[in-house]
Design a protein around this motif. Structure first.
Motif, PDB file in Angstrom:
ATOM      1  N   UNK A 105       0.860  -1.170   0.000  1.00 62.23           N
ATOM      2  CA  UNK A 105       0.000   0.000   0.000  1.00 62.23           C
ATOM      3  C   UNK A 105       0.901   1.227   0.000  1.00 62.23           C
ATOM      4  N   UNK A 106       0.620   2.169  -0.902  1.00 67.47           N
ATOM      5  CA  UNK A 106       1.401   3.397  -1.004  1.00 67.47           C
ATOM      6  C   UNK A 106       0.499   4.553  -0.593  1.00 67.47           C
ATOM      7  N   UNK A 107       0.935   5.317   0.408  1.00 60.86           N
ATOM      8  CA  UNK A 107       0.156   6.432   0.929  1.00 60.86           C
ATOM      9  C   UNK A 107       0.967   7.713   0.747  1.00 60.86           C
ATOM     10  N   UNK A 108       0.363   8.688   0.093  1.00 56.59           N
ATOM     11  CA  UNK A 108       1.031   9.976  -0.114  1.00 56.59           C
ATOM     12  C   UNK A 108       1.183  10.719   1.206  1.00 56.59           C
ATOM     13  N   UNK A 109       2.317  11.393   1.355  1.00 57.31           N
ATOM     14  CA  UNK A 109       2.595  12.190   2.545  1.00 57.31           C
ATOM     15  C   UNK A 109       2.646  13.666   2.159  1.00 57.31           C
ATOM     16  N   UNK A 110       2.002  14.486   2.953  1.00 54.41           N
ATOM     17  CA  UNK A 110       2.081  15.933   2.766  1.00 54.41           C
ATOM     18  C   UNK A 110       2.230  16.573   4.137  1.00 54.41           C
ATOM     19  N   UNK A 111       2.696  17.801   4.147  1.00 57.28           N
ATOM     20  CA  UNK A 111       2.839  18.532   5.390  1.00 57.28           C
ATOM     21  C   UNK A 111       1.991  19.794   5.313  1.00 57.28           C
ATOM     22  N   UNK A 112       1.058  19.958   6.238  1.00 58.68           N
ATOM     23  CA  UNK A 112       0.257  21.185   6.223  1.00 58.68           C
ATOM     24  C   UNK A 112       1.073  22.412   6.611  1.00 58.68           C
ATOM     25  N   UNK A 113       2.192  22.208   7.284  1.00 59.21           N
ATOM     26  CA  UNK A 113       3.022  23.319   7.732  1.00 59.21           C
ATOM     27  C   UNK A 113       4.063  23.735   6.697  1.00 59.21           C
ATOM     28  N   UNK A 114       4.565  22.772   5.940  1.00 58.41           N
ATOM     29  CA  UNK A 114       5.595  23.044   4.946  1.00 58.41           C
ATOM     30  C   UNK A 114       5.092  22.584   3.587  1.00 58.41           C
ATOM     31  N   UNK A 115       4.838  23.504   2.695  1.00 57.33           N
ATOM     32  CA  UNK A 115       4.235  23.184   1.394  1.00 57.33           C
ATOM     33  C   UNK A 115       5.183  22.424   0.469  1.00 57.33           C
ATOM     34  N   UNK A 116       6.498  22.538   0.684  1.00 63.29           N
ATOM     35  CA  UNK A 116       7.448  21.897  -0.224  1.00 63.29           C
ATOM     36  C   UNK A 116       7.832  20.476   0.188  1.00 63.29           C
ATOM     37  N   UNK A 117       7.232  19.942   1.230  1.00 61.01           N
ATOM     38  CA  UNK A 117       7.509  18.571   1.668  1.00 61.01           C
ATOM     39  C   UNK A 117       6.560  17.637   0.927  1.00 61.01           C
ATOM     40  N   UNK A 118       7.139  16.726   0.131  1.00 67.95           N
ATOM     41  CA  UNK A 118       6.337  15.759  -0.621  1.00 67.95           C
ATOM     42  C   UNK A 118       6.982  14.390  -0.513  1.00 67.95           C
ATOM     43  N   UNK A 119       6.157  13.366  -0.523  1.00 64.13           N
ATOM     44  CA  UNK A 119       6.677  12.012  -0.467  1.00 64.13           C
ATOM     45  C   UNK A 119       5.557  11.012  -0.306  1.00 64.13           C
ATOM     46  N   UNK A 120       5.945   9.788   0.056  1.00 65.32           N
ATOM     47  CA  UNK A 120       4.972   8.727   0.269  1.00 65.32           C
ATOM     48  C   UNK A 120       5.556   7.668   1.194  1.00 65.32           C
ATOM     49  N   UNK A 121       4.663   6.902   1.782  1.00 65.52           N
ATOM     50  CA  UNK A 121       5.054   5.791   2.650  1.00 65.52           C
ATOM     51  C   UNK A 121       4.657   4.488   1.974  1.00 65.52           C
ATOM     52  N   UNK A 122       5.498   3.477   2.121  1.00 68.24           N
ATOM     53  CA  UNK A 122       5.227   2.161   1.547  1.00 68.24           C
ATOM     54  C   UNK A 122       4.979   1.186   2.697  1.00 68.24           C
ATOM     55  N   UNK A 123       3.798   0.573   2.679  1.00 66.64           N
ATOM     56  CA  UNK A 123       3.417  -0.428   3.665  1.00 66.64           C
ATOM     57  C   UNK A 123       3.251  -1.765   2.962  1.00 66.64           C
TER      58      UNK A 123
END
Length: 83
Positions: free
Chosen positions: A46-64
Motif C-alpha cells: 500500500x502506497x500512501x502519499x505524505x504531505x505537510x500542512x506546515x511546509x508546502x514543499x515537503x512531498x513524499x509517500x510511505x510504503x506499507x
C-alpha cells in the motif's frame, strides 16, 4: 497486519530519498526502488502519499506491506525474478 517498509521523500532536485526500516536489506531496497507503484500495489503493498500542512514543499509517500516482513521478502524475491 500492515507493516511500514519505507518512507520516501523528494529532495530539492526531485529525486527520491528512501528511508527504510532496519529489517529491509539492500537487495530488497533495490527491488523496491526498481518496481513501479502499480507493481507494488498489485503485489500487496500500500502506497500512501505524505504531505505537510506546515511546509508546502515537503512531498513524499510511505510504503506499507499488508502482512509480515518474512512474507514481504518472499514477494519481493518473486517480483525480482519476474522483472
Amino acid at each position: 497486519m500492515r507493516t511500514l517498509v519505507a518512507t520516501v521523500l523528494y529532495n530539492s532536485k526531485g529525486r527520491e530519498i528512501y528511508c527504510t526500516i532496519p529489517k529491509v536489506n539492500d537487495d530488497q531496497l533495490k527491488t523496491l526502488r526498481t518496481l513501479s507503484r502499480e507493481q507494488l500495489e498489485d503485489a500487496g503493498f500500500t502506497v500512501i502519499n505524505l504531505i505537510s500542512p506546515e511546509f508546502k514543499n515537503i512531498k513524499g509517500y510511505a510504503i506499507f506491506f499488508e502482512g509480515h516482513l518474512d512474507e514481504m521478502g518472499k514477494v519481493l524475491r518473486n517480483l525480482k525474478r519476474g522483472c
